[in-house]
Design an enzyme around this catalytic site. Structure first.
Site, mmCIF file in Angstrom:
data_model
loop_
_atom_site.group_PDB
_atom_site.id
_atom_site.type_symbol
_atom_site.label_atom_id
_atom_site.label_comp_id
_atom_site.label_asym_id
_atom_site.label_seq_id
_atom_site.Cartn_x
_atom_site.Cartn_y
_atom_site.Cartn_z
ATOM 1 N N SER A 144 0.808 -1.298 -0.019
ATOM 2 C CA SER A 144 0.062 0.192 -0.085
ATOM 3 C C SER A 144 0.748 1.205 -0.141
ATOM 4 C CB SER A 144 -0.834 0.009 1.293
ATOM 5 O OG SER A 144 -1.448 1.330 1.370
ATOM 6 N N TYR A 157 -3.633 -0.571 10.125
ATOM 7 C CA TYR A 157 -3.178 -0.739 8.478
ATOM 8 C C TYR A 157 -1.876 -0.444 8.250
ATOM 9 C CZ TYR A 157 -4.585 -0.762 3.566
ATOM 10 O OH TYR A 157 -4.676 -1.162 2.280
#
Ligand SMILES: NC(=O)c1ccc[n+]([C@@H]2O[C@H](COP(=O)([O-])OP(=O)(O)OC[C@H]3O[C@@H](n4cnc5c(N)ncnc54)[C@H](OP(=O)(O)O)[C@@H]3O)[C@@H](O)[C@H]2O)c1
Length: 252
Positions: A144, A157
């Site tokens: 990500s 996250y």
């Protein structure tokens, strides 16, 4: 003569390959000739499996909750009951939990770490063992932009994706000389279910869009080509790399 992106006769496992970006990854790998095994909590719609089979390859769907780390050995057994070998592993399944850091719960922290990082490592370990025996294999982890940046209200996250980026390199350092390529793709802001809260927040959505040089959110199909490239022999000399596919976000 086969072309450099050809995956004929190879078998790919795609976690979360039933929806979002994973669905496009499954379809694109099948387009290149790979058989596909989809792993997800909810299975895969028969229509998707049929579409994959219509491309002349096999398609299987296995239901497994990747937050169950002890269950990964069972999952791997079940994968090898359906296919003889795995040439490509795409660790795509992931989850998000949003909350101010001061309120972030341990339960959410553990859940996100388990699905996004721990399961990714131990599935790569289990399938990587067989790839090392075969002397070849491609592991592609979906990282990500939050492998590089902290994000807002998503501390677990960001931590999990930071871990994915680093153990992608760790595995690559150990396995590259044995013919197993371990790399990652770091998608930018992609319009999937995971980002519904951001898309529906007008202010955040505008802030995000204003920073994307391409001038649009990513489409779930935007990631699959890079994954197919990393799965193919075109990327044989790429090791431990994290490729951003983000409409230019990281360049700003
Ligand atoms: N969307 C973005 O902007 C963005 C940006 C950077 C990175 N990513 C990453 O890209 C990957 C795919 O995201 P997406 O946006 O396509 O998400 P999505 O549309 O929400 O899909 C998530 C996928 O993961 C599967 N999954 C979730 N939890 C699971 C679990 N416990 N066990 C097994 N499968 C599970 C889901 O299948 P079931 O629901 O059937 O289990 C689904 O297929 C994720 O790793 C995400 O972190 C996304």
């Amino acid at each position: 003569m086969s072309h450099i992106f050809d995956l004929s006769g190879q078998t790919a496992v795609v976690t979360g390959g039933n929806k979002g970006m994973g669905k496009h990854i499954s379809l694109t790998l099948a387009d290149q000739g790979a058989n596909v095994v989809i792993v997800s909590r909810s299975g895969a719609p028969e229509e998707l499996l049929e579409t994959i089979r219509d491309k002349g390859v096999s398609a299987h769907a296995l239901k497994h909750d990747l937050s169950d780390i002890d269950g990964i050995s069972r999952l791997v057994e079940s994968i090898y009951q359906h296919v003889d070998r795995v040439d490509i592993l795409v660790n795509n399944a992931g989850v998000q939990r949003r909350s101010d850091a001061v309120e972030f719960s341990q339960e959410d922290w553990d859940f996100v770490q388990n699905v996004n990082a721990k399961a990714v490592f131990f599935l790569a370990q289990a399938i990587g063992k067989n790839m090392l025996e075969n002397g070849s294999g491609k592991i592609i982890n979906i990282a990500s932009l939050l492998s590089f940046q902290g994000g807002i209200r998503v501390p677990a996250y960001a931590a999990s994706k930071g871990a994915v980026a680093m153990f992608t390199k760790s595995l690559s350092n150990e396995w590259a000389s044995s013919g197993v390529n371990v790399n990652a793709v770091a998608p930018g802001y992609i319009a999937t279910e995971m980002n519904e809260a951001l898309i529906n927040d007008e202010d955040r959505s505008k802030q995000i869009l204003d920073r994307i040089p391409a001038g649009r959110w990513g489409d779930p199909s935007d990631i699959a080509g890079t994954v197919a490239f990393l799965a193919s022999k075109a990327s044989d000399y790429i090791n431990g790399e994290i490729i951003t596919v983000d409409g230019g976000w990281m360049g700003r």
